[in-house]
Design an enzyme around this catalytic site. Sequence first.
Site, mmCIF file in Angstrom:
data_model
loop_
_atom_site.group_PDB
_atom_site.id
_atom_site.type_symbol
_atom_site.label_atom_id
_atom_site.label_comp_id
_atom_site.label_asym_id
_atom_site.label_seq_id
_atom_site.Cartn_x
_atom_site.Cartn_y
_atom_site.Cartn_z
ATOM 1 N N TRP A 50 52.726 -2.401 -10.661
ATOM 2 C CA TRP A 50 53.149 -1.267 -11.491
ATOM 3 C C TRP A 50 54.649 -1.309 -11.795
ATOM 4 O O TRP A 50 55.101 -0.827 -12.832
ATOM 5 C CB TRP A 50 52.759 0.070 -10.839
ATOM 6 C CG TRP A 50 53.401 0.351 -9.491
ATOM 7 C CD1 TRP A 50 52.872 0.088 -8.271
ATOM 8 C CD2 TRP A 50 54.684 0.966 -9.241
ATOM 9 N NE1 TRP A 50 53.734 0.494 -7.275
ATOM 10 C CE2 TRP A 50 54.848 1.040 -7.832
ATOM 11 C CE3 TRP A 50 55.699 1.474 -10.051
ATOM 12 C CZ2 TRP A 50 55.994 1.583 -7.236
ATOM 13 C CZ3 TRP A 50 56.840 2.023 -9.465
ATOM 14 C CH2 TRP A 50 56.979 2.066 -8.084
ATOM 15 N N GLU B 6 52.473 21.417 -17.963
ATOM 16 C CA GLU B 6 52.994 20.060 -18.214
ATOM 17 C C GLU B 6 54.500 20.019 -17.981
ATOM 18 O O GLU B 6 55.033 19.060 -17.429
ATOM 19 C CB GLU B 6 52.661 19.597 -19.637
ATOM 20 C CG GLU B 6 51.197 19.324 -19.875
ATOM 21 C CD GLU B 6 50.568 18.338 -18.889
ATOM 22 O OE1 GLU B 6 51.185 17.307 -18.604
ATOM 23 O OE2 GLU B 6 49.456 18.630 -18.404
ATOM 24 N N TRP C 159 54.963 19.703 -14.477
ATOM 25 C CA TRP C 159 54.680 18.348 -13.955
ATOM 26 C C TRP C 159 55.983 17.549 -13.869
ATOM 27 O O TRP C 159 56.206 16.788 -12.933
ATOM 28 C CB TRP C 159 53.701 17.595 -14.876
ATOM 29 C CG TRP C 159 52.276 17.657 -14.421
ATOM 30 C CD1 TRP C 159 51.289 18.452 -14.946
ATOM 31 C CD2 TRP C 159 51.667 16.899 -13.354
ATOM 32 N NE1 TRP C 159 50.105 18.227 -14.269
ATOM 33 C CE2 TRP C 159 50.302 17.271 -13.297
ATOM 34 C CE3 TRP C 159 52.122 15.948 -12.454
ATOM 35 C CZ2 TRP C 159 49.413 16.727 -12.376
ATOM 36 C CZ3 TRP C 159 51.229 15.403 -11.535
ATOM 37 C CH2 TRP C 159 49.895 15.795 -11.501
ATOM 38 N N ASN D 274 50.851 10.423 -24.199
ATOM 39 C CA ASN D 274 50.570 10.455 -22.755
ATOM 40 C C ASN D 274 49.206 9.869 -22.404
ATOM 41 O O ASN D 274 49.074 9.113 -21.442
ATOM 42 C CB ASN D 274 50.666 11.892 -22.237
ATOM 43 C CG ASN D 274 50.397 11.965 -20.751
ATOM 44 O OD1 ASN D 274 51.081 11.314 -19.962
ATOM 45 N ND2 ASN D 274 49.378 12.707 -20.354
ATOM 46 N N TRP E 297 53.702 5.925 -13.145
ATOM 47 C CA TRP E 297 53.216 4.583 -12.779
ATOM 48 C C TRP E 297 52.540 4.580 -11.411
ATOM 49 O O TRP E 297 51.523 3.932 -11.216
ATOM 50 C CB TRP E 297 54.356 3.554 -12.857
ATOM 51 C CG TRP E 297 54.533 3.124 -14.283
ATOM 52 C CD1 TRP E 297 55.432 3.612 -15.189
ATOM 53 C CD2 TRP E 297 53.735 2.162 -14.993
ATOM 54 N NE1 TRP E 297 55.255 3.019 -16.418
ATOM 55 C CE2 TRP E 297 54.217 2.122 -16.315
ATOM 56 C CE3 TRP E 297 52.663 1.348 -14.653
ATOM 57 C CZ2 TRP E 297 53.659 1.280 -17.292
ATOM 58 C CZ3 TRP E 297 52.117 0.509 -15.614
ATOM 59 C CH2 TRP E 297 52.613 0.484 -16.916
ATOM 60 N N TRP F 257 48.450 -8.608 -5.532
ATOM 61 C CA TRP F 257 48.633 -8.698 -6.984
ATOM 62 C C TRP F 257 48.371 -10.128 -7.446
ATOM 63 O O TRP F 257 48.553 -11.090 -6.681
ATOM 64 C CB TRP F 257 50.066 -8.297 -7.370
ATOM 65 C CG TRP F 257 50.421 -6.891 -6.989
ATOM 66 C CD1 TRP F 257 51.247 -6.500 -5.971
ATOM 67 C CD2 TRP F 257 49.936 -5.686 -7.591
ATOM 68 N NE1 TRP F 257 51.317 -5.126 -5.904
ATOM 69 C CE2 TRP F 257 50.522 -4.596 -6.889
ATOM 70 C CE3 TRP F 257 49.077 -5.411 -8.654
ATOM 71 C CZ2 TRP F 257 50.275 -3.271 -7.233
ATOM 72 C CZ3 TRP F 257 48.828 -4.086 -8.988
ATOM 73 C CH2 TRP F 257 49.423 -3.028 -8.276
HETATM 74 C C1 FAD Z 1 52.704 5.543 -16.879
HETATM 75 C C2 FAD Z 1 53.437 6.780 -17.365
HETATM 76 C C3 FAD Z 1 54.820 6.755 -17.534
HETATM 77 C C4 FAD Z 1 55.515 7.881 -17.975
HETATM 78 N N1 FAD Z 1 56.874 7.824 -18.142
HETATM 79 C C5 FAD Z 1 57.552 8.929 -18.538
HETATM 80 C C6 FAD Z 1 58.964 8.890 -18.703
HETATM 81 O O1 FAD Z 1 59.628 7.879 -18.453
HETATM 82 N N2 FAD Z 1 59.592 10.020 -19.136
HETATM 83 C C7 FAD Z 1 58.898 11.174 -19.405
HETATM 84 O O2 FAD Z 1 59.514 12.165 -19.802
HETATM 85 N N3 FAD Z 1 57.563 11.241 -19.236
HETATM 86 C C8 FAD Z 1 56.867 10.165 -18.826
HETATM 87 N N4 FAD Z 1 55.502 10.232 -18.681
HETATM 88 C C9 FAD Z 1 54.825 11.542 -18.853
HETATM 89 C C10 FAD Z 1 54.323 11.870 -20.272
HETATM 90 O O3 FAD Z 1 53.618 10.788 -20.794
HETATM 91 C C11 FAD Z 1 55.438 12.267 -21.238
HETATM 92 O O4 FAD Z 1 56.280 13.224 -20.642
HETATM 93 C C12 FAD Z 1 54.853 12.893 -22.515
HETATM 94 O O5 FAD Z 1 54.010 11.955 -23.145
HETATM 95 C C13 FAD Z 1 55.980 13.282 -23.422
HETATM 96 O O6 FAD Z 1 55.495 13.743 -24.650
HETATM 97 P P1 FAD Z 1 55.722 15.246 -25.094
HETATM 98 O O7 FAD Z 1 57.137 15.632 -24.915
HETATM 99 O O8 FAD Z 1 55.142 15.392 -26.463
HETATM 100 O O9 FAD Z 1 54.835 16.013 -24.031
HETATM 101 P P2 FAD Z 1 54.177 17.471 -24.024
HETATM 102 O O10 FAD Z 1 52.714 17.294 -23.845
HETATM 103 O O11 FAD Z 1 54.628 18.275 -25.153
HETATM 104 O O12 FAD Z 1 54.714 18.080 -22.657
HETATM 105 C C14 FAD Z 1 55.919 18.845 -22.574
HETATM 106 C C15 FAD Z 1 56.846 18.246 -21.558
HETATM 107 O O13 FAD Z 1 56.243 18.270 -20.280
HETATM 108 C C16 FAD Z 1 56.635 17.121 -19.531
HETATM 109 N N5 FAD Z 1 55.441 16.338 -19.200
HETATM 110 C C17 FAD Z 1 54.271 16.293 -19.865
HETATM 111 N N6 FAD Z 1 53.396 15.483 -19.230
HETATM 112 C C18 FAD Z 1 54.033 15.003 -18.150
HETATM 113 C C19 FAD Z 1 53.674 14.113 -17.103
HETATM 114 N N7 FAD Z 1 52.447 13.571 -17.015
HETATM 115 N N8 FAD Z 1 54.597 13.828 -16.169
HETATM 116 C C20 FAD Z 1 55.827 14.373 -16.213
HETATM 117 N N9 FAD Z 1 56.224 15.217 -17.171
HETATM 118 C C21 FAD Z 1 55.345 15.533 -18.130
HETATM 119 C C22 FAD Z 1 57.546 16.304 -20.418
HETATM 120 O O14 FAD Z 1 58.875 16.605 -20.098
HETATM 121 C C23 FAD Z 1 57.181 16.787 -21.807
HETATM 122 O O15 FAD Z 1 58.218 16.662 -22.740
HETATM 123 C C24 FAD Z 1 54.789 9.097 -18.244
HETATM 124 C C25 FAD Z 1 53.389 9.110 -18.074
HETATM 125 C C26 FAD Z 1 52.723 7.975 -17.641
HETATM 126 C C27 FAD Z 1 51.231 8.021 -17.474
#
Ligand code: FAD
Length: 499
Positions: A384, A299, A302, A366, A407, A330
């Site tokens: 989006w 993650e 990612w 997420n 998005w 749209w």
């Molecule tokens: C529509 C949409 C918009 C999003 N917008 C953002 C945003 O603006 N900023 C953001 O940081 N994340 C975004 N995410 C990704 C993800 O939802 C968040 O990073 C995550 O929920 C953060 O929670 P956490 O730190 O507890 O994640 P954890 O599950 O603990 O993951 C650890 C770290 O991994 C990274 N990570 C995890 N999942 C993703 C992912 N799918 N994409 C990119 N990085 C990820 C993050 O930096 C996160 O802090 C988005 C996802 C979606 C579907």
Amino acid sequence: MTNQQTNDSSNPDPTRPMSKNIGIVWFRQDLRIADNPALHAACAACDAIICLFIDDPCDQTVSQLGAASRVWLHHSLESLNQSLQSRGTELKIAQGDPIEILQQLSATYSANRLFWNRCYDPATIKRDKKIKTALAALSPESFNASLNAEPWETVKADGTPYRVFTPFWRMRAKSLPGTKPLSTPKAIAAAPDTKKRDNLFLHSIDSLALLPEKDWHLGMMSYWKVGEKSAMASLKRFLKNSVHFYANERNIPSVSGTSGLSPHLHFGEISPRQIMHVLTQHKGTLTGLNTDEETFAKEVIWREFAYTLLYHFPQTIKKPLDKRFEKFPWAKNQQKNLRAWQQGMTGVPIVDAGMRELYATGWMHNRVRMVVASYLIKNLLIPWQSGEQWFRDTLVDADLASNVMGWQWAAGSGADAAPYFRIFNPVLQGEKFDSAGEYVRLWVPELTDMPNKFIHKPWELDATERQKFDYPSPLVDLKESRQRALTAFDTIKQPANTE
Ligand SMILES: Cc1cc2nc3c(=O)[nH]c(=O)nc-3n(C[C@H](O)[C@H](O)[C@H](O)COP(=O)(O)OP(=O)(O)OC[C@H]3O[C@@H](n4cnc5c(N)ncnc54)[C@H](O)[C@@H]3O)c2cc1C
């Protein structure tokens, strides 16, 4: 070489005192002192340092921020300032064009070196290139502080960027956990103050007016502790208590099964290198990780995939990577539905719970981000970009790269995206990941007494019973709107064109 020779070569005129190296460290999205390569290099090369933050009207780190992120930034700067003060210096705050500010600063303080950590959005890359040329006399040096590897380093054998995550991960994993994080400077010598400073700096972080006049931010920030100490504490707490269940629990929005590190990562209060180091410190290598730990490492990567995509495809900030979506039909005049989505009043419980969690805490789980995004794009047929913009304004972790990737993924127009025809059913998502409706009841208290059977589809409850709940009817029928989305997609269906 003798000492005499060394002195002679570095100071050609021994009758004059050796000039001191005064460095400027320009903090941006790296608001920490541990594992901070720019600060580390400045401490090694300079006799005194000016620690600086600039509110630049063209900068992603300030002017492009939404309201929630501005609040976070305020507290993060406060926290950084405290860390610097405890080491003998302070964070100076300036506002305006960085070239002018840095030129004035170097003249006033006789600064001769400039250090910063890189940002990867196209506007900042362009600006930084200009600064490197304009201020060549300060020998500017930039570093990577926010990614395990540079966006241009992990590419396919033919030199083109990856568009699919799994091979990107395999490639990136080879060089993980990477080098040890850099040490934290124990003391930082401040550049001698000058009377002219009043013209150069704002008096305090408050002068940036990052906090809103109304006090809505107090409630939001009660969910968070900002700053690098809290970031490291969150990481350690997560690794102790939650990582062992991560592969499953990261999908359950009613439990705190994820790290909560995203805003800390966005503002650079912790580095991914620190995360990888702490994650692997008992095993030493990535291969020693168990499945849950490896899922977490993935993650984190990612996020780096998102930065790589932004770097190679900067147009995706506004435009779909898959060009077919430029012609997507749209729905028109959707202001009312967009507003209902933003306010958590769509009548679909899991969507409303997510949108209200976002508004209250500045964060959303997420799994639910994916559900609310799919609902906006596919059930409401709203572009989006409208959702991306709302997230940018309301998330404390709003991050250009991750937000745009998230998005575009949900829209089916991005890299490694869900195929457009795979439309999330919010009822099934709710029943699968919030089976007892705990998450919905937490954020949609009007539904507290809703029987479990109907918690994710209150419209199926008998009409007289339903009247007892002060909760809106669905904006659209889920089945019909799904079909409408598929029909709309049919109009652009042809071989994918991502060039
Ligand atoms: C529509 C949409 C918009 C999003 N917008 C953002 C945003 O603006 N900023 C953001 O940081 N994340 C975004 N995410 C990704 C993800 O939802 C968040 O990073 C995550 O929920 C953060 O929670 P956490 O730190 O507890 O994640 P954890 O599950 O603990 O993951 C650890 C770290 O991994 C990274 N990570 C995890 N999942 C993703 C992912 N799918 N994409 C990119 N990085 C990820 C993050 O930096 C996160 O802090 C988005 C996802 C979606 C579907």
